[in-house]
Design an enzyme around this catalytic site. Structure first.
Site, mmCIF file in Angstrom:
data_model
loop_
_atom_site.group_PDB
_atom_site.id
_atom_site.type_symbol
_atom_site.label_atom_id
_atom_site.label_comp_id
_atom_site.label_asym_id
_atom_site.label_seq_id
_atom_site.Cartn_x
_atom_site.Cartn_y
_atom_site.Cartn_z
ATOM 1 N N ARG A 1 0.833 -1.209 0.000
ATOM 2 C CA ARG A 1 0.000 0.000 0.000
ATOM 3 C C ARG A 1 0.865 1.256 0.000
ATOM 4 O O ARG A 1 0.335 2.353 -0.009
ATOM 5 C CB ARG A 1 -0.905 0.004 1.232
ATOM 6 C CG ARG A 1 -1.797 -1.231 1.368
ATOM 7 C CD ARG A 1 -2.860 -1.287 0.280
ATOM 8 N NE ARG A 1 -3.809 -2.354 0.522
ATOM 9 C CZ ARG A 1 -4.228 -3.199 -0.417
ATOM 10 N NH1 ARG A 1 -3.761 -3.119 -1.653
ATOM 11 N NH2 ARG A 1 -5.100 -4.132 -0.132
ATOM 12 N N ASN B 1 1.023 -3.430 -6.639
ATOM 13 C CA ASN B 1 -0.181 -2.594 -6.744
ATOM 14 C C ASN B 1 -0.203 -1.412 -5.785
ATOM 15 O O ASN B 1 -1.174 -1.189 -5.065
ATOM 16 C CB ASN B 1 -1.427 -3.450 -6.538
ATOM 17 C CG ASN B 1 -1.411 -4.700 -7.373
ATOM 18 O OD1 ASN B 1 -1.018 -5.766 -6.902
ATOM 19 N ND2 ASN B 1 -1.774 -4.565 -8.636
ATOM 20 N N ASP C 1 -1.459 -13.530 1.771
ATOM 21 C CA ASP C 1 -2.311 -12.662 0.950
ATOM 22 C C ASP C 1 -2.775 -11.453 1.764
ATOM 23 O O ASP C 1 -3.934 -11.050 1.710
ATOM 24 C CB ASP C 1 -3.502 -13.426 0.369
ATOM 25 C CG ASP C 1 -4.232 -12.603 -0.690
ATOM 26 O OD1 ASP C 1 -3.581 -11.771 -1.335
ATOM 27 O OD2 ASP C 1 -5.447 -12.785 -0.856
ATOM 28 N N HIS D 1 -6.970 -2.960 4.466
ATOM 29 C CA HIS D 1 -7.924 -1.927 4.059
ATOM 30 C C HIS D 1 -8.339 -1.125 5.278
ATOM 31 O O HIS D 1 -8.548 -1.691 6.349
ATOM 32 C CB HIS D 1 -9.175 -2.551 3.431
ATOM 33 C CG HIS D 1 -8.932 -3.055 2.042
ATOM 34 N ND1 HIS D 1 -8.589 -2.229 1.010
ATOM 35 C CD2 HIS D 1 -8.965 -4.305 1.538
ATOM 36 C CE1 HIS D 1 -8.418 -2.949 -0.091
ATOM 37 N NE2 HIS D 1 -8.631 -4.219 0.204
ATOM 38 N N GLY E 1 -10.511 -8.501 0.747
ATOM 39 C CA GLY E 1 -9.215 -8.736 1.385
ATOM 40 C C GLY E 1 -9.241 -8.828 2.895
ATOM 41 O O GLY E 1 -10.137 -8.299 3.564
#
Lengths: 306, 428
Positions: free
Chosen positions: B65, B95, B315, B319, B334
């Site tokens: 992030r 990402n 994984d 968030h 997620g």
């Protein structure tokens, strides 16, 4: 006094058969009330109800509002368009703002499945689900059951065909739960692309031929059709739909038996139902609307006792 | 810094001391002595009582992030969460914002570990912006230290892009990681398609969407290697991320039997839930791939046991509350997984400890072409200490995000400490 097993009406899935019967029996009494010259009772005089609609609705919102007013509740209305919640204020903030004005019950329509469940675990007020996306529309199923019972008596063993877009229909799912709890047999019928792949595991029959479904059933509950859902196409055209899945008066007459025609509205005349079918002697569509007020009065009244 | 760890069971198949209980002396990040009854001699002492040690764990899939979404997780907080979860090395997906598709962002991520016990490996994007259209400068990124190539949270949809990427990467002996999902079949999907999605009125994501894309990916891999003049390294060229269905593991099993250079991993949380657990619309259970059916879960466990699934990953997908405390279909996919991956695998996989540790250490290192780590006297230590049978309550997360269904839950399998790059951390 009869009581419900739940504090909120989130879906038919969460109700017992006894709850359903209690609501229907109470609605019978309220139906008598709303046919009196003085249609109003003081039952919810101290209750304030907010109708919070995040999706367009005319009849459901009017029906709730009228039910609330017939019960002498104080009513406020809040409407916001589809996705404004995602962009601006959260659902929880919106509702908490309304509750801060001392509101006791929330009637909510929302495009997200589970939105009332989400809310009910986070706020102190009673929550009534007035339709959550493609999940449930419990008061519609209750008024449908009420209208069927009024016409046919006990629903145990009765055959009900739900015809149309089953995949996107909260009415279909709530009807299935409700009718099965009342002992009826249910068939879903429509183009294969509009029938959920796993619906058979809910114990319903599946059909794709409308004439056969009409032949089989005591009640045909016909659902509204839309060509597109979120830019995904599920069948070629409304023309083709009406030709192969639409219901006409002639088809109803041809089954050679008593058949009851229902539709939760709004009707697309000439698509899922021809005008002569919708207005025929088979149709109880306007009775459904009338009964909607009585059933919603029963739901609000019973929840307010909790 | 000098630490003596008494009576520690060594779980390290590559070491002659595997399975033995020994004392370990760490001095400034070096494993100076392994022996019996070592004297404390001024060292801090940690007592065994069921304590185990293995090579430091590596996580092949952590969503990055930072840069761009530091409010969800920063380079610092992800390292803390990783260390708490026993991981001394993590692979960050590209990402972020901007995406890791240039040397700049690659270096930003790789240099973030700053000498702590957690090494950050950067997976670079296959396509610019992970948009699936234009290739990144893959040779340049590979030379600059990208550990693998993947569009991460955006599975590659265009068959030609995947084929060309495989062709381009194969002479470099580089790894392409891709999650198999046909995005057209899962458009607007919220959970696994099945009876539960029908009951909840939520749009389903059919197992087919994963399986069809996986068969395509495997066919492209096979095609890319036909007539290939690149020498066979015995290492996978395609690594399939997050397999979750019965047919998917079967496809990988068949591909491996055919000799295709493919490997795969699964998410630890996938072992803990099934689709029927979503009945309360809990957005903390909204993940992609979604929690599948009971039959899928069983097949996946079997595939872990027989080695079809090579690695277990967290994984980790942090968030903020604003992305999760919402209506189900508005919430992001997620779970934060770094701190619970080991415990969940320990509790739900049915794997023996030795096999489990392999899937967190030697096997992923081999797939990523990273040097193997073993316990050896006189060498810098890269180790994880843990108590496999200890129960603990997950009361506090060190991730910046709290999107996990396990907060407040009692878990079995506790991480006690890590040492790597000279940094020693102890959590008991």
């Amino acid at each position: 006094m009869a009581q419900l097993s739940v504090r909120h009406l989130l879906g038919i899935k969460n109700l017992t058969e006894n709850d359903i019967q209690t609501i229907l029996d109470t609605a019978t009494q309220f139906k008598e009330v709303i046919n009196r010259p003085i249609k109003k009772v003081p039952s919810l005089r101290d209750i304030t109800i907010a109708n919070v609609f995040f999706e367009n609705s005319t009849r459901t919102r009017l029906s709730f509002e009228l039910a609330e007013k017939r019960l002498s509740a104080d009513v406020i209305n809040f409407s916001a368009s589809g996705s404004s919640v995602k962009k601006g204020e959260t659902l929880l903030d919106t509702v908490n703002n309304i509750l801060a004005m001392k509101v006791d019950m929330i009637v909510m329509r929302h495009s997200s499945p589970g939105a009332p469940h989400y809310l009910s675990s986070r706020i102190p007020a009673n929550v009534v689900n007035a339709g959550d996306g493609t999940h449930e529309h419990p008061t519609q199923a209750l008024l449908d059951a009420f209208s069927m019972r009024e016409k046919l008596g006990n629903l145990a063993g009765k055959k009900i065909a739900i015809i149309g877009d089953i995949l996107h229909s909260r009415v279909a799912l709530s009807n299935i739960f409700c009718l099965q709890k009342l002992g009826a047999e249910v068939m879903v019928c429509g183009p294969t692309t509009l029938i959920p792949k796993y619906i058979g595991e809910l114990g319903v029959k599946i059909g794709h031929n409308v004439r056969e479904a009409l032949q089989w059933c005591d009640v045909a509950n016909v659902l509204r059709i839309q060509l597109e859902r979120q830019q995904i196409k599920y069948f070629p055209s409304l023309r083709e739909y009406s030709l192969y899945f639409g219901i006409t008066k002639q088809m109803l007459d041809e089954v050679n038996k008593e058949i009851v025609l229902m539709h939760p509205g709004p009707i697309n005349r000439g698509v899922e139902l021809s005008s002569d079918a919708a207005d025929s002697q088979h149709s109880i569509i306007l009775n459904q609307v009338e009964n909607g007020v009585a059933v919603r009065m029963a739901v609000l009244y019973l929840l307010a006792q909790q | 810094m000098k630490v003596l760890l008494r009576s520690v069971r060594i779980i390290d198949k590559a070491s002659p001391l595997h399975g033995q209980v020994k004392d370990l002396l760490l001095e400034n990040g070096i494993l100076t002595q392994i022996g019996d009854g070592l004297a404390a001699d001024g060292a801090e002492v940690r007592e065994g009582n069921g304590l185990c040690v293995s090579a430091g764990w590596i996580d092949m899939r952590v969503a990055s992030r930072d840069p761009g979404y530091e409010h969800k997780e920063s380079i610092e907080s992800v390292q803390e969460a990783a260390a708490r979860g026993g991981f001394t090395e993590i692979v960050l997906l590209p990402n972020s914002r901007p995406v890791v598709d240039s040397k700049d962002t690659l270096n930003y991520v790789r240099k973030g570990s700053n000498g702590g016990p957690v090494v950050l490996h950067a997976a670079a994007a296959v396509t610019k912006g992970t948009d699936g259209v234009d290739f990144t400068d893959m040779i340049d990124l590979h030379t600059s230290g990208a550990v693998a190539f993947t569009d991460g949270e955006h599975p590659i949809q265009n068959a030609d892009i995947l084929l060309k990427a495989l062709l381009y990467l194969s002479p470099l002996n580089a790894l392409l990681m891709n999650r198999a999902e046909d995005k057209q079949l899962t458009l607007f999907g919220q959970m696994h398609e099945g009876v539960s999605s029908t009951l909840l009125g939520l749009k389903g994501m059919p197992a087919l969407a994963e399986e069809m894309m996986l068969s395509r990916d495997l066919k492209l891999l096979e095609y890319a290697l036909e007539k290939s003049t690149t020498p066979d390294t015995g290492l996978p060229l395609l690594h399939v991320s997050l397999v979750s269905t019965a047919r998917a593991v079967e496809l990988i099993r068949e591909a491996k039997a055919k000799g295709l250079p493919v490997s795969c991993d699964m998410a630890a949380h996938q072992l803990a839930f099934e689709d029927k657990d979503l009945m309360d619309f809990d957005t903390n259970l909204k993940v992609n791939p979604p929690f599948r059916s009971e039959a899928d879960a069983q097949a996946v466990r079997q595939a872990l046991a027989d080695g079809t699934i090579d690695a277990v990953v967290s994984d980790h997908s942090p968030h903020d509350e604003e992305s999760k405390n919402l209506e189900f279909d508005h919430a992001d996919f997620g779970i934060t997984g770094l701190e619970t991956a080991f415990a969940l695998t320990q509790m739900h996989s049915g794997l023996g400890l030795e096999a489990l540790i392999e899937k967190l250490t030697s096997r992923p290192r081999q797939i990523l072409r990273l040097p193997q780590v073993t316990l050896e006297e006189g060498k810098p230590a890269n180790l994880t200490f843990f108590r496999p049978d200890a129960e603990w309550t997950f009361v506090r997360t060190y991730s910046k995000s709290k999107n996990t269904p396990f907060l407040g839950k009692v878990l079995r399998g506790r991480v006690c400490g890590v040492v790597n790059q000279g940094g020693f951390r102890w959590f008991e």
